[in-house]
Design a protein around this motif. Sequence first.
Motif: not given
Length: 151
Positions: A144-148
């Motif tokens: 999810l951090s990568e998606v940001k």
Amino acid sequence: MNDRIPKAKLAQVSQVPAICMGMHVRRASRVMTQAYDAALRPVGLVLNQFTLLVSIYLFGSVSITRLAQELLTDQTTLTRNLKLLEKRGLVAIAPGEDRRIKLLSLTVEGQAVLAEAMPLWEQAQAELKQQFGQQKWQNLLSLLSEVKTLS
């Protein structure tokens, strides 16, 4: 209307629920939000409001524009949500040095509600983490951090 659209153009529709990342993320978001909302209900907050209180607390004093940028949301939606917190006496909205800028801060009551909410959030967090398991939890946080970064 469907009679006029060639069936070949709609052939892939049946695959969407299985492979559409957007659908899966939105569904997962609703499930997680419901879990946190239920946990925060005793203090009269939902996850979105809790997130706003946490963010404002961490900034100390922040403009609506800056908070919207940090939370990746539009100012109109943010302002509407902040008005509810202001009406409850949890957030103060005051003009900045430049009168066009509105500064946000937590009131004493907002800090008190946040302090009451923290153990409830921690409990929900621990229960969700246990359901996932430590490794899956960390993997999901990383993904999810990568998606940001796509924004």
